[in-house]
Design a protein around this motif. Structure first.
Motif, PDB file in Angstrom:
ATOM      1  N   ILE A 125       1.273  -1.235   0.379  1.00 18.55           N
ATOM      2  CA  ILE A 125       0.277   0.310  -0.347  1.00 18.55           C
ATOM      3  C   ILE A 125       1.328   1.567  -0.101  1.00 18.55           C
ATOM      4  O   ILE A 125       2.199   1.464   1.116  1.00 18.55           O
ATOM      5  CB  ILE A 125      -1.115   0.120   1.557  1.00 18.55           C
ATOM      6  N   SER A 126       0.359   2.126  -1.092  1.00 20.90           N
ATOM      7  CA  SER A 126       1.983   3.378  -1.774  1.00 20.90           C
ATOM      8  C   SER A 126       0.438   4.922  -1.324  1.00 20.90           C
ATOM      9  O   SER A 126       0.007   4.251  -2.209  1.00 20.90           O
ATOM     10  CB  SER A 126       2.586   3.038  -2.139  1.00 20.90           C
ATOM     11  N   THR A 127       0.469   5.851  -0.180  1.00 18.74           N
ATOM     12  CA  THR A 127      -0.151   6.558  -0.164  1.00 18.74           C
ATOM     13  C   THR A 127       0.580   8.323  -0.263  1.00 18.74           C
ATOM     14  O   THR A 127       1.460   7.835   0.384  1.00 18.74           O
ATOM     15  CB  THR A 127      -0.902   6.523   0.372  1.00 18.74           C
ATOM     16  N   TYR A 154      -2.065   3.643  -4.698  1.00 11.35           N
ATOM     17  CA  TYR A 154      -2.174   2.537  -5.033  1.00 11.35           C
ATOM     18  C   TYR A 154      -1.755   1.189  -3.804  1.00 11.35           C
ATOM     19  O   TYR A 154      -0.800   1.138  -3.543  1.00 11.35           O
ATOM     20  CB  TYR A 154       0.105   2.970  -5.429  1.00 11.35           C
ATOM     21  N   ASN A 155      -2.504   0.604  -4.499  1.00  6.94           N
ATOM     22  CA  ASN A 155      -3.205  -1.542  -3.558  1.00  6.94           C
ATOM     23  C   ASN A 155      -2.692  -2.398  -4.645  1.00  6.94           C
ATOM     24  O   ASN A 155      -2.929  -2.577  -5.624  1.00  6.94           O
ATOM     25  CB  ASN A 155      -4.030  -0.963  -2.585  1.00  6.94           C
ATOM     26  N   MET A 156      -1.650  -3.335  -3.998  1.00  2.78           N
ATOM     27  CA  MET A 156      -1.425  -4.942  -4.781  1.00  2.78           C
ATOM     28  C   MET A 156      -2.345  -5.824  -3.376  1.00  2.78           C
ATOM     29  O   MET A 156      -1.327  -5.715  -3.003  1.00  2.78           O
ATOM     30  CB  MET A 156      -0.247  -4.769  -4.619  1.00  2.78           C
ATOM     31  N   PRO A 157      -3.812  -5.888  -4.362  1.00  2.00           N
ATOM     32  CA  PRO A 157      -3.792  -6.964  -3.066  1.00  2.00           C
ATOM     33  C   PRO A 157      -3.159  -8.106  -3.208  1.00  2.00           C
ATOM     34  O   PRO A 157      -2.467  -8.945  -4.461  1.00  2.00           O
ATOM     35  CB  PRO A 157      -5.467  -7.672  -4.354  1.00  2.00           C
ATOM     36  N   ILE A 158      -3.314  -9.486  -2.001  1.00  2.00           N
ATOM     37  CA  ILE A 158      -2.823 -10.431  -1.826  1.00  2.00           C
ATOM     38  C   ILE A 158      -3.818 -11.888  -3.438  1.00  2.00           C
ATOM     39  O   ILE A 158      -4.672 -11.496  -3.534  1.00  2.00           O
ATOM     40  CB  ILE A 158      -3.239 -10.781  -0.246  1.00  2.00           C
ATOM     41  N   GLU A 159      -2.405 -12.097  -3.312  1.00  2.00           N
ATOM     42  CA  GLU A 159      -2.469 -13.743  -4.165  1.00  2.00           C
ATOM     43  C   GLU A 159      -3.711 -14.307  -3.375  1.00  2.00           C
ATOM     44  O   GLU A 159      -3.466 -14.555  -2.392  1.00  2.00           O
ATOM     45  CB  GLU A 159      -1.613 -14.343  -4.695  1.00  2.00           C
ATOM     46  N   THR A 160      -4.455 -14.747  -4.670  1.00  2.00           N
ATOM     47  CA  THR A 160      -5.921 -15.657  -3.438  1.00  2.00           C
ATOM     48  C   THR A 160      -5.917 -16.740  -4.641  1.00  2.00           C
ATOM     49  O   THR A 160      -5.726 -16.984  -6.062  1.00  2.00           O
ATOM     50  CB  THR A 160      -7.045 -15.395  -3.198  1.00  2.00           C
ATOM     51  N   GLU A 161      -6.272 -18.348  -4.145  1.00  2.00           N
ATOM     52  CA  GLU A 161      -6.572 -19.291  -4.390  1.00  2.00           C
ATOM     53  C   GLU A 161      -7.937 -18.679  -6.086  1.00  2.00           C
ATOM     54  O   GLU A 161      -7.313 -18.720  -7.561  1.00  2.00           O
ATOM     55  CB  GLU A 161      -7.651 -20.439  -5.072  1.00  2.00           C
ATOM     56  N   ALA A 168      -2.926  -4.785  -9.877  1.00  2.00           N
ATOM     57  CA  ALA A 168      -2.426  -2.887  -8.975  1.00  2.00           C
ATOM     58  C   ALA A 168      -4.072  -2.710  -8.809  1.00  2.00           C
ATOM     59  O   ALA A 168      -4.006  -2.209 -10.072  1.00  2.00           O
ATOM     60  CB  ALA A 168      -1.584  -2.730  -9.048  1.00  2.00           C
ATOM     61  N   GLU A 169      -4.347  -2.022  -7.439  1.00  2.00           N
ATOM     62  CA  GLU A 169      -5.825  -0.769  -7.738  1.00  2.00           C
ATOM     63  C   GLU A 169      -4.988   0.794  -7.076  1.00  2.00           C
ATOM     64  O   GLU A 169      -4.150   0.487  -6.563  1.00  2.00           O
ATOM     65  CB  GLU A 169      -6.140  -1.819  -5.950  1.00  2.00           C
ATOM     66  N   LYS A 170      -6.285   1.410  -8.420  1.00  2.00           N
ATOM     67  CA  LYS A 170      -4.876   2.971  -7.938  1.00  2.00           C
ATOM     68  C   LYS A 170      -6.447   3.734  -8.020  1.00  2.00           C
ATOM     69  O   LYS A 170      -7.383   3.164  -8.345  1.00  2.00           O
ATOM     70  CB  LYS A 170      -3.625   3.229  -8.888  1.00  2.00           C
ATOM     71  N   ASP A 171      -5.961   4.816  -7.307  1.00  2.00           N
ATOM     72  CA  ASP A 171      -7.012   5.200  -6.781  1.00  2.00           C
ATOM     73  C   ASP A 171      -6.387   6.871  -6.450  1.00  2.00           C
ATOM     74  O   ASP A 171      -5.836   7.255  -6.215  1.00  2.00           O
ATOM     75  CB  ASP A 171      -8.210   4.673  -5.801  1.00  2.00           C
TER      76      ASP A 171
END
Length: 253
Positions: A125-127, A154-161, A168-171
């Motif tokens: 997470i970077s803001t 800037y958010n990078m979600p955790i890897e899931t199944e 990445a999510e940018k807002d």
């Protein structure tokens, strides 16, 4: 021998004795720092250990205030690591000219918040944000600062199944914050920071609160709780993260 020593003492000018008065104290410094740490070990039916640390550096002058906070959280059981998180918070503030009444106790700031969380719903997470703040209350016992301004997250979600390779999510966000300090007694204080980041795609609300009790001189015992709520999280993860700490803190300046 005594007469010789007495004669020497009398011969010393009185101005020399005035160079260091008995109640002399070092002038206050523009630099202060806090270092705290807590360690927990469990044995028996459960084999686990946890550690958290925090360092805060502040350089406060008549025109500028520079702040940096660094946090570490780590936990492991007898088989694997169960928590690993790093936080960095940096803020530079420029104090506005108080010749204008409407700018009294105001400042403009630039800020950066960066998080690496190995087991969080978002691993990165970077803001960055800028804005205006002012001291709504400022006296010897109570302080309240309010801030508001735009920013980018800037958010990078955790890897899931279900999502092994998330994007990445940018807002664009609006960040608001309230920083409260209350001196309860001579040796105890309460601090609470409430921060909201509202974006088009996601929003967060964070409460960082602690109680501090000075033990002796620059040493204190500190109980802290950090609660963060994220509106939208990856499937299979929780919206609310809570961290509770019991630390020994040292302050120097």
């Amino acid at each position: 021998m005594f007469r010789v020593v007495a004669a020497l003492l009398v011969s010393v000018p009185m101005s020399a004795w005035a160079l260091v008065p008995p109640d002399y104290q070092e002038p206050p410094s523009d630099f202060t720092a806090e270092i705290e740490a807590g360690l927990q070990l469990n044995t028996g039916n459960t084999e686990s250990s946890s550690f958290n640390g925090r360092t805060k550096l502040v350089y406060d002058t008549e025109q500028f205030r520079q702040e940096g906070t660094f946090k570490l959280y780590y936990a492991a059981d007898d088989e694997k690591t169960t928590a690993e998180k790093y936080d960095v918070q940096l803020q530079s503030s420029y104090k506005l000219d108080n010749d204008f009444s409407w700018l009294d106790d105001g400042y403009v700031f630039g800020r950066g918040d960066f998080t690496l969380d190995r087991f969080g719903s978002y691993t990165q997470i970077s803001t960055v944000s800028v804005g205006y703040g002012f001291d709504a209350i400022s006296n010897s016992d109570t302080k309240l600062s309010l801030e508001i301004g735009p920013g980018y997250r800037y958010n990078m979600p955790i890897e899931t199944e279900l999502e092994p390779n998330p994007g990445a999510e940018k807002d664009i966000i609006v960040r608001t914050a309230a920083k409260f300090e209350q001196k309860l007694q001579e040796y105890t204080s309460l601090n609470a920071d409430l921060t909201a980041e509202v974006g088009e795609n996601n929003s967060t609300l964070t409460l960082d609160m602690n109680y501090k009790n000075t033990l002796f001189q620059d040493w204190a015992f500190k109980i802290g709780v950090n609660i963060k709520y994220t509106d939208i999280v990856p499937i299979g993860t929780k919206q609310t993260d809570t961290i509770t700490t019991f630390n020994l803190l040292y302050t120097f300046q």
